[in-house]
Each structure stands twice: as C-alpha cells, then as structure tokens.
Design a protein around this motif. Structure first.
Motif, PDB file in Angstrom:
ATOM      1  N   ARG A  68      31.192 -82.606 -97.585  1.00  8.38           N
ATOM      2  CA  ARG A  68      31.068 -81.299 -98.212  1.00  8.38           C
ATOM      3  C   ARG A  68      30.065 -80.446 -97.445  1.00  8.38           C
ATOM      4  NH1 ARG A  68      29.662 -83.768-104.004  1.00  8.38           N
ATOM      5  NH2 ARG A  68      28.563 -85.153-102.532  1.00  8.38           N
ATOM      6  N   TRP A  69      30.084 -79.146 -97.733  1.00 13.40           N
ATOM      7  CA  TRP A  69      29.210 -78.210 -97.035  1.00 13.40           C
ATOM      8  C   TRP A  69      27.736 -78.555 -97.255  1.00 13.40           C
ATOM      9  CZ3 TRP A  69      28.952 -75.126 -93.145  1.00 13.40           C
ATOM     10  CH2 TRP A  69      27.963 -74.139 -93.068  1.00 13.40           C
ATOM     11  N   ARG A  70      27.374 -78.900 -98.503  1.00 15.36           N
ATOM     12  CA  ARG A  70      25.975 -79.224 -98.797  1.00 15.36           C
ATOM     13  C   ARG A  70      25.523 -80.462 -98.025  1.00 15.36           C
ATOM     14  NH1 ARG A  70      25.202 -83.444-102.369  1.00 15.36           N
ATOM     15  NH2 ARG A  70      23.076 -82.729-102.780  1.00 15.36           N
ATOM     16  N   GLU A  71      26.425 -81.390 -97.808  1.00 16.99           N
ATOM     17  CA  GLU A  71      26.084 -82.579 -97.040  1.00 16.99           C
ATOM     18  C   GLU A  71      25.950 -82.252 -95.562  1.00 16.99           C
ATOM     19  OE1 GLU A  71      28.452 -85.656-100.040  1.00 16.99           O
ATOM     20  OE2 GLU A  71      29.432 -84.819 -98.251  1.00 16.99           O
ATOM     21  N   GLY A  74      22.749 -79.760 -95.420  1.00 16.02           N
ATOM     22  CA  GLY A  74      21.584 -80.508 -95.885  1.00 16.02           C
ATOM     23  C   GLY A  74      21.210 -81.635 -94.951  1.00 16.02           C
ATOM     24  N   SER A 102      25.816 -90.203 -99.378  1.00 13.19           N
ATOM     25  CA  SER A 102      26.308 -89.172-100.289  1.00 13.19           C
ATOM     26  C   SER A 102      27.820 -89.006-100.208  1.00 13.19           C
ATOM     27  CB  SER A 102      25.621 -87.840 -99.984  1.00 13.19           C
ATOM     28  OG  SER A 102      26.083 -86.805-100.813  1.00 13.19           O
ATOM     29  N   TRP A 301      15.488 -80.810 -99.460  1.00 10.27           N
ATOM     30  CA  TRP A 301      16.889 -81.243 -99.474  1.00 10.27           C
ATOM     31  C   TRP A 301      16.979 -82.766 -99.525  1.00 10.27           C
ATOM     32  CZ3 TRP A 301      20.089 -76.813 -97.583  1.00 10.27           C
ATOM     33  CH2 TRP A 301      21.393 -76.875 -98.104  1.00 10.27           C
ATOM     34  N   ARG A 304      16.850 -83.756-102.972  1.00 10.63           N
ATOM     35  CA  ARG A 304      18.101 -83.455-103.667  1.00 10.63           C
ATOM     36  C   ARG A 304      19.157 -84.528-103.421  1.00 10.63           C
ATOM     37  NH1 ARG A 304      20.609 -77.716-102.878  1.00 10.63           N
ATOM     38  NH2 ARG A 304      22.030 -78.691-104.375  1.00 10.63           N
TER      39      ARG A 304
END
Length: 326
Positions: A68-71, A74, A102, A301, A304
């Motif tokens: 995913r983008w956050r992964e 981040g 993740s 991050w 998170r």
C-alpha cells in the motif's frame, strides 16, 4: 546487536572530517552568515527535500506492487530515520522488516527491492554528476570521485542484473557451498527477490528515471540553499555539489553522515570559488534541513507500524511471496 567498535570508528571518522571541513572557519563571519539567513529558508529547504520522498514512495510501489501507499512512503521514511540514528546502515534492514511485516511479504524480497532501489538512485546521482560537470574543468579529486561513483554503481547494477538472470544457478551454488542452513536460506531468498525485482527492463528503467527526478529535486534543495545564502551559482552547480556530497557520504561514518557531509559540501563549494565561512554555514544548514524532519517523521512512522522488536524470530516468521501482476 550493532557492533559497538564499528560505531566508535564511524564517529571517529565523522569527527575527523568535521574537523577537517571546519578547520579554517573564522567563527565571527560564520555566525554572521547564519544571522543573515532568512529564518524560513531552512523550512523551505526541508519541504523541497521531503518532496523527493513522495517520489521514492512511487519507486517502492513500482518495485513492490503489492504494498500500500502508506507502506511504500512510510518504509522510505523509516529507513532514512534509522540510518540517521543508528550506525551500520541498519535503516535498510529495518525498512525491509517493517514493510515486509506490514504487507505480509518475505523480508528477503523486500530487502532485495531496497537494494536495487539504492543502486539505481546511486546510478542516478552519477548521471547528474556527469551532467552537472559538463561546463566545469574539474580538479583531479572531483574526476576521481566521478570515476569511482561510475565504477561502483555500474558494477553493482551489472551484478544485480546477472544475479537476477541466473538466479536459479546462483541459488544452486549457494545451497551447495554454504553449510549453514539459516544463512543459505536467507541468501537464496535474497537471490530470488532480486530475480523478481529485475523481472523486466521497463520496471528498472522507470525506477531509474524516477531516481534521476529525485536527484533533480534534491539538487533543487541545494540550489535554493545557494540562493538563500546569496551564492551566485546556477542549477548545474547545485547538481555538482549535491552529487559530490551524496557520493562522499558513502564513506562509513556516524549516523546521518555528520562531518562527511560538511567536508564534501565545503570542498565542492570552494571549487566553485565560494569562501570557506559561508560554505561551512551553508553545509550545516542544508544538512540539518535534511536530517531533522526526515528523522522525526521516520521515527513517528515507525511507531505507526507498531514494531516494538526487531528480533531474529520476527525475521524468520514465514510470509507469503510477493505476487507481481503479469
């Protein structure tokens, strides 16, 4: 656990280069340069620099389409933050761990993409160094840095491509020559990850082009810093300084490249006929504008991601292999 002796050596190298870079500084003119700087300038430099991290996230998504983008973004921040705090370039390992954990991807596969991404970025820096020095008559040391960078990253890229093409033979050799099953399994996983990453030239070319764009953005940070300090230099000069600094910080040193960054920035600026005192002030401000925001964002991050431990047990836990779209 990180080798304490190597950490001490890294700090000793940093102190040496920092002393070398600041040895000729006249502190009164140096402080005057800092006082005359617009207080908002470091914030602007940081924002330009952080823009490049969004592009790095795109590179990560291309190499690992299943995340995913956050992964993707981040993970990049986490890697740089850990490199800025801990010795021995642990950021690449931690990034592979948190992203793999993740996303449910093998750590070896994730680490392979990080390795290829760093090699392509280094290749892009060499490209920009060549472009930024077309109109300059370089001193011998700059020619040697450019040649060393070219040999290092072209050789690394060629090695990765060869491993990717002949991955089955390489895995067979590893399994036969290494009696340690844990090490053998890890290296075979890394080898298979490299084969997956270099699956087609379109992917590598896309990431290389984006890496050049990241280098241009980072050169923009160096250029705006020059404008903030009143240096009369064009964008190609900023590309030259940025590339010299980036290749210089490959020298093992303390976390964040303290001292090495300042030395090579001052060295490059003095070649451009910028006096020593403003060069040193510029080097410190630009380095802080890179170091502080990325470290803070990356550590936030990391929290998170919910990673509390980086034990070997977590690295050995099985995950699914990455499935790339056809």
């Amino acid at each position: 656990m990180v080798n304490t002796r190597s950490g001490y050596i890294g700090w000793a190298i940093s102190v040496f280069f920092l002393a070398l870079g600041l040895s000729s500084v006249e502190w009164q003119p140096f402080l005057e340069c800092l006082k005359q700087l617009d207080p908002l300038a470091p914030l602007g430099l940081a924002l330009v620099y952080l823009t490049g991290f969004l592009i790095r996230g795109v590179c990560s998504k291309i190499l690992l389409p299943g995340i995913r983008w956050r992964e993707a973004v981040g993970g990049v921040f986490v890697g740089y933050a850990v490199n800025n705090v801990f010795p021995a370039r642990l950021g690449e390992v931690v990034r592979a761990h948190v992203v793999g954990k993740s996303a449910g991807i093998k750590r070896t596969t994730t680490f392979s993409t990080v390795l290829v991404e760093r090699i392509l970025y280094g290749s892009a820096i060499v490209i920009l160094l060549i472009l930024g020095t077309q109109s300059l008559e370089l001193p011998d040391w700059a020619v040697e840095v450019r040649l060393a960078g070219l040999l290092l990253f072209s050789g690394a890229l060629a090695s990765v491509l060869l491993v990717g093409v002949f991955h089955s033979r390489v895995s067979h050799v590893i399994s036969r020559l290494l009696p340690n099953p844990n090490l053998s399994t890890a290296l075979i996983g890394l080898n298979e990850g490299l084969a997956l990453v270099v699956r087609d030239m379109k992917t590598l070319t896309s990431v290389l082009c984006l890496s050049v764009l990241i280098g241009v953005v980072k050169s923009g940070m160096f250029y705006f810093g020059m404008q903030a300090f009143g240096f009369d230099q064009d964008f190609s000069a900023a590309m030259f300084v940025m590339a010299i600094v980036n290749l210089g910080v490959l020298i093992p040193s303390s976390p964040g490249g303290l001292g090495v960054f300042q030395y090579f920035a001052v060295l490059a600026l003095e070649f451009l006929h910028i006096p020593h005192d403003p060069s040193a002030a510029y080097a410190i401000v630009v380095h802080l504008a890179q170091y502080l925001p990325v470290t803070l964002i990356g550590l936030l991050w990391l929290s998170r991601f919910g990673v509390r431990s980086l034990s070997s047990e977590q690295f050995d836990r099985p995950e699914s292999s990455l499935r790339h779209p056809s």
